[in-house]
Design an enzyme around this catalytic site. Sequence first.
Site, PDB file in Angstrom:
ATOM      1  N   GLU A  95      -8.435   3.431  30.717  1.00 24.02           N
ATOM      2  CA  GLU A  95      -9.442   2.532  31.301  1.00 24.02           C
ATOM      3  C   GLU A  95     -10.677   3.305  31.718  1.00 24.02           C
ATOM      4  O   GLU A  95     -11.813   2.908  31.459  1.00 24.02           O
ATOM      5  CB  GLU A  95      -8.884   1.824  32.545  1.00 24.02           C
ATOM      6  CG  GLU A  95      -7.654   0.995  32.321  1.00 24.02           C
ATOM      7  CD  GLU A  95      -6.372   1.779  32.522  1.00 24.02           C
ATOM      8  OE1 GLU A  95      -6.253   2.917  32.001  1.00 24.02           O
ATOM      9  OE2 GLU A  95      -5.473   1.267  33.204  1.00 24.02           O
ATOM     10  N   CYS A 135      -7.688   3.728  38.476  1.00 26.51           N
ATOM     11  CA  CYS A 135      -8.484   2.959  37.505  1.00 26.51           C
ATOM     12  C   CYS A 135      -8.944   1.634  38.100  1.00 26.51           C
ATOM     13  O   CYS A 135     -10.061   1.190  37.828  1.00 26.51           O
ATOM     14  CB  CYS A 135      -7.693   2.733  36.223  1.00 26.51           C
ATOM     15  SG  CYS A 135      -7.562   4.252  35.249  1.00 26.51           S
TER      16      CYS A 135
HETATM   17  N1  THU Z   1      -2.201   5.852  32.034  1.00 27.01           N
HETATM   18  C1  THU Z   1      -3.333   5.217  31.605  1.00 27.01           C
HETATM   19  O1  THU Z   1      -3.979   5.624  30.642  1.00 27.01           O
HETATM   20  N2  THU Z   1      -3.727   4.109  32.296  1.00 27.01           N
HETATM   21  C2  THU Z   1      -3.044   3.582  33.362  1.00 27.01           C
HETATM   22  O2  THU Z   1      -3.528   2.673  33.998  1.00 27.01           O
HETATM   23  C3  THU Z   1      -1.729   4.104  33.700  1.00 27.01           C
HETATM   24  C4  THU Z   1      -1.426   5.452  33.184  1.00 27.01           C
HETATM   25  C5  THU Z   1      -1.773   7.050  31.302  1.00 27.01           C
HETATM   26  C6  THU Z   1      -1.906   8.325  32.097  1.00 27.01           C
HETATM   27  C7  THU Z   1      -0.853   9.206  31.456  1.00 27.01           C
HETATM   28  O3  THU Z   1      -1.421   9.836  30.330  1.00 27.01           O
HETATM   29  C8  THU Z   1       0.204   8.220  30.972  1.00 27.01           C
HETATM   30  O4  THU Z   1      -0.409   6.950  30.980  1.00 27.01           O
HETATM   31  C9  THU Z   1       1.463   8.201  31.844  1.00 27.01           C
HETATM   32  O5  THU Z   1       1.159   7.962  33.145  1.00 27.01           O
END
Ligand code: THU
Length: 160
Positions: free
Chosen positions: A80, A119
Amino acid sequence: MAASAFKTANATWHLIGETSPSLESSDQYEALLEAARLIRKNAYAPYSQFQVGAAVLMDGEIYSGCNVENASYGATICAERSAILSGVANGARAIDALALTTGPEPGTPLDQRSPCGVCRQVISEFAEDHTPILIDAGDGAAYAGEIVALGHLLPWRFNL
Ligand code: THU
């Protein structure tokens, strides 16, 4: 909270919270979800194996991003924020809608498909309480995803 159905051209969504999806942007909801699903394929997640894609409609343009992990773990950036930072860097300022996909199996609980707290706060910087956050329910699910108001995901959000 009970969800109500919301239809776009080829999809049905579950609406949660007080969103006010404008007709102009709702025309783009399916494209936004597709953009998120597409960029998720570029996610760099060798540590968690959890690939995420996001697409944000800002000032009428779609910007997308994926999670990019780091060996230090703490330097990881979420999908995000990657999408939003791209929009801001290109001069956009207002989020009309944001779509997010974790590539879930249909039936995955919402808390395993939702944006993280950091986020939510970054979305908040460029969005309103009623801004719709589209959360993918998974390819082949009975409905495309939830449309959740940012104010429902992040009540009493911090603003200056
Ligand atoms: N992650 C995201 O990209 N967005 C979120 O809102 C939750 C978590 C990613 C971060 C990390 O690379 C993986 O998901 C596991 O937490």
